[in-house]
Design a protein around this motif. Structure first.
Motif, PDB file in Angstrom:
ATOM      1  N   HIS A   1       0.838  -1.200   0.000  1.00 37.89           N
ATOM      2  CA  HIS A   1       0.000   0.000   0.000  1.00 37.89           C
ATOM      3  C   HIS A   1       0.875   1.253   0.000  1.00 37.89           C
ATOM      4  O   HIS A   1       1.856   1.326   0.717  1.00 37.89           O
ATOM      5  CB  HIS A   1      -0.915  -0.017   1.217  1.00 37.89           C
ATOM      6  CG  HIS A   1      -2.134   0.804   1.001  1.00 37.89           C
ATOM      7  ND1 HIS A   1      -3.152   0.406   0.169  1.00 37.89           N
ATOM      8  CD2 HIS A   1      -2.484   2.033   1.460  1.00 37.89           C
ATOM      9  CE1 HIS A   1      -4.087   1.347   0.156  1.00 37.89           C
ATOM     10  NE2 HIS A   1      -3.704   2.339   0.925  1.00 37.89           N
TER      11      HIS A   1
ATOM     12  N   GLN B   1     -10.361   9.822   4.216  1.00 36.95           N
ATOM     13  CA  GLN B   1     -11.011   8.792   3.399  1.00 36.95           C
ATOM     14  C   GLN B   1     -11.649   9.403   2.150  1.00 36.95           C
ATOM     15  O   GLN B   1     -11.526   8.863   1.049  1.00 36.95           O
ATOM     16  CB  GLN B   1     -12.077   8.050   4.226  1.00 36.95           C
ATOM     17  CG  GLN B   1     -11.468   7.121   5.263  1.00 36.95           C
ATOM     18  CD  GLN B   1     -12.468   6.667   6.316  1.00 36.95           C
ATOM     19  OE1 GLN B   1     -13.411   7.389   6.649  1.00 36.95           O
ATOM     20  NE2 GLN B   1     -12.265   5.483   6.867  1.00 36.95           N
TER      21      GLN B   1
ATOM     22  N   PRO C   1       0.091   5.091   0.389  1.00 43.25           N
ATOM     23  CA  PRO C   1      -0.805   6.244   0.538  1.00 43.25           C
ATOM     24  C   PRO C   1      -0.238   7.491  -0.143  1.00 43.25           C
ATOM     25  O   PRO C   1       0.947   7.789   0.009  1.00 43.25           O
ATOM     26  CB  PRO C   1      -0.905   6.460   2.051  1.00 43.25           C
ATOM     27  CG  PRO C   1      -0.315   5.264   2.681  1.00 43.25           C
ATOM     28  CD  PRO C   1       0.588   4.623   1.686  1.00 43.25           C
ATOM     29  N   ARG C   2      -1.074   8.182  -0.884  1.00 44.25           N
ATOM     30  CA  ARG C   2      -0.619   9.357  -1.640  1.00 44.25           C
ATOM     31  C   ARG C   2      -0.736  10.650  -0.838  1.00 44.25           C
ATOM     32  O   ARG C   2      -0.206  11.678  -1.236  1.00 44.25           O
ATOM     33  CB  ARG C   2      -1.447   9.494  -2.927  1.00 44.25           C
ATOM     34  CG  ARG C   2      -1.523   8.214  -3.744  1.00 44.25           C
ATOM     35  CD  ARG C   2      -0.172   7.801  -4.287  1.00 44.25           C
ATOM     36  NE  ARG C   2       0.230   8.573  -5.438  1.00 44.25           N
ATOM     37  CZ  ARG C   2      -0.042   8.274  -6.701  1.00 44.25           C
ATOM     38  NH1 ARG C   2      -0.742   7.197  -6.975  1.00 44.25           N
ATOM     39  NH2 ARG C   2       0.372   9.031  -7.683  1.00 44.25           N
TER      40      ARG C   2
ATOM     41  N   MET D   1      -5.775   6.729 -10.360  1.00 46.70           N
ATOM     42  CA  MET D   1      -4.483   6.022 -10.337  1.00 46.70           C
ATOM     43  C   MET D   1      -4.344   5.100 -11.554  1.00 46.70           C
ATOM     44  O   MET D   1      -5.266   4.418 -11.893  1.00 46.70           O
ATOM     45  CB  MET D   1      -4.342   5.187  -9.076  1.00 46.70           C
ATOM     46  CG  MET D   1      -4.494   5.975  -7.817  1.00 46.70           C
ATOM     47  SD  MET D   1      -3.431   7.396  -7.771  1.00 46.70           S
ATOM     48  CE  MET D   1      -3.828   8.026  -6.168  1.00 46.70           C
TER      49      MET D   1
ATOM     50  N   ASN E   1      -8.968  10.376  -0.324  1.00 54.24           N
ATOM     51  CA  ASN E   1      -8.423   9.173  -0.950  1.00 54.24           C
ATOM     52  C   ASN E   1      -9.357   8.632  -2.029  1.00 54.24           C
ATOM     53  O   ASN E   1      -8.913   8.235  -3.098  1.00 54.24           O
ATOM     54  CB  ASN E   1      -8.146   8.091   0.104  1.00 54.24           C
ATOM     55  CG  ASN E   1      -6.738   8.199   0.668  1.00 54.24           C
ATOM     56  OD1 ASN E   1      -5.774   8.309  -0.066  1.00 54.24           O
ATOM     57  ND2 ASN E   1      -6.624   8.200   1.978  1.00 54.24           N
ATOM     58  N   SER E   2     -10.660   8.653  -1.727  1.00 56.17           N
ATOM     59  CA  SER E   2     -11.580   8.118  -2.745  1.00 56.17           C
ATOM     60  C   SER E   2     -11.693   9.085  -3.934  1.00 56.17           C
ATOM     61  O   SER E   2     -11.905   8.649  -5.062  1.00 56.17           O
ATOM     62  CB  SER E   2     -12.948   7.808  -2.134  1.00 56.17           C
ATOM     63  OG  SER E   2     -13.491   8.948  -1.536  1.00 56.17           O
TER      64      SER E   2
ATOM     65  N   ALA F   1      -8.621   8.038  -5.882  1.00 54.22           N
ATOM     66  CA  ALA F   1      -8.405   6.607  -6.119  1.00 54.22           C
ATOM     67  C   ALA F   1      -8.636   6.200  -7.580  1.00 54.22           C
ATOM     68  O   ALA F   1      -7.870   5.444  -8.166  1.00 54.22           O
ATOM     69  CB  ALA F   1      -9.287   5.778  -5.214  1.00 54.22           C
ATOM     70  N   ASN F   2      -9.700   6.751  -8.176  1.00 53.41           N
ATOM     71  CA  ASN F   2     -10.013   6.325  -9.552  1.00 53.41           C
ATOM     72  C   ASN F   2      -9.150   7.004 -10.606  1.00 53.41           C
ATOM     73  O   ASN F   2      -9.348   6.786 -11.796  1.00 53.41           O
ATOM     74  CB  ASN F   2     -11.509   6.535  -9.845  1.00 53.41           C
ATOM     75  CG  ASN F   2     -12.046   7.806  -9.209  1.00 53.41           C
ATOM     76  OD1 ASN F   2     -11.261   8.601  -8.696  1.00 53.41           O
ATOM     77  ND2 ASN F   2     -13.357   7.998  -9.237  1.00 53.41           N
TER      78      ASN F   2
END
Length: 232
Positions: free
Chosen positions: A2, A222, A4-5, A232, A225-226, A229-230
């Protein structure tokens, strides 16, 4: 593994406040940045506590000194076990090379450079006698950092596009000045949303107040991140 960005900037003056926030966050959702104020107030003990909580720590002390001194500081930071540290590209080739060589090959610590501080404009650059526009200087210093074997640079998300094109996928671009689309601008002038920053080529996003001052920092983390997320 993992990766995390999001890097949460712990812009606090006490270990108590920093740890209080860290306890609300999760290591798989974010990394933590310890800067000059917090490090000066609390020392390496706090960094060790955060790492004990399984967070990756970005030690943001921007070392800038004679090569030998910077090399020794980088060696100490690598020994501490931080995930990432930074130095000033304006320290020059000898300093950058000494810093790179000081970090043991067995260490996973990333070494990145600060090019121009984002607070500097054309008049500041003229004052200290540098030639060219800010974006030209940033590109030149980033090239120097890459030539000296550094892992990447700190840059604004607005500079990330050009730097990513120039230096390819493996060069690490760490971008501060990130604000969620609906948040306050505060004192940052050149800002972008997390989504824009990732689209521009940023590897990691440094985010402070939007997370640290949120009523629910974990939820905010969260959500951010979401949001990315799409992409990446």
């Amino acid at each position: 593994m993992h990766d995390p960005r999001i890097i949460v900037a712990l812009d606090f003056s006490s270990a108590e406040d920093a740890l209080k926030l860290a306890r609300k966050l999760k290591p798989h959702l974010c990394r933590l940045k310890v800067g000059k104020e917090l490090f000066t107030a609390t020392g390496p003990q706090l960094v060790e506590k955060l790492m004990h909580m399984e967070f990756d720590v970005f030690l943001d002390l921007k070392f800038h000194d004679i090569p030998n001194t910077v090399a020794s500081a980088c060696k100490a930071a690598a020994h501490l076990g931080v995930w990432m540290m930074n130095i000033h590209a304006l320290g020059g080739r000898k300093m950058l090379t000494a810093a790179r060589e000081a970090i043991p090959q067995s260490s996973n610590t990333k070494l990145i450079a600060v090019t121009l501080l984002t607070s500097m404009d054309q008049s500041d650059i003229a004052d200290i006698g540098l030639q060219g526009k800010p974006e030209q200087i940033v590109m030149r210093l980033a090239q120097l950092a890459k030539d000296c074997g550094l892992d990447g640079v700190v840059c604004s998300a607005l500079e990330a596009t050009n730097l990513r094109q120039q230096f390819g996928a493996d060069f690490c671009l760490v971008t501060p000045g990130i604000r969620p689309a609906d948040s306050q601008v505060n004192d940052q002038k050149r800002i972008t949303t997390p989504q824009q920053a990732i689209e521009n080529g940023a590897s990691y996003l440094v985010i402070g107040r939007p997370i640290t001052q949120a009523s629910d920092p974990l939820l905010m983390c969260q959500q951010l991140n979401s949001e990315i997320a799409n992409l990446m």
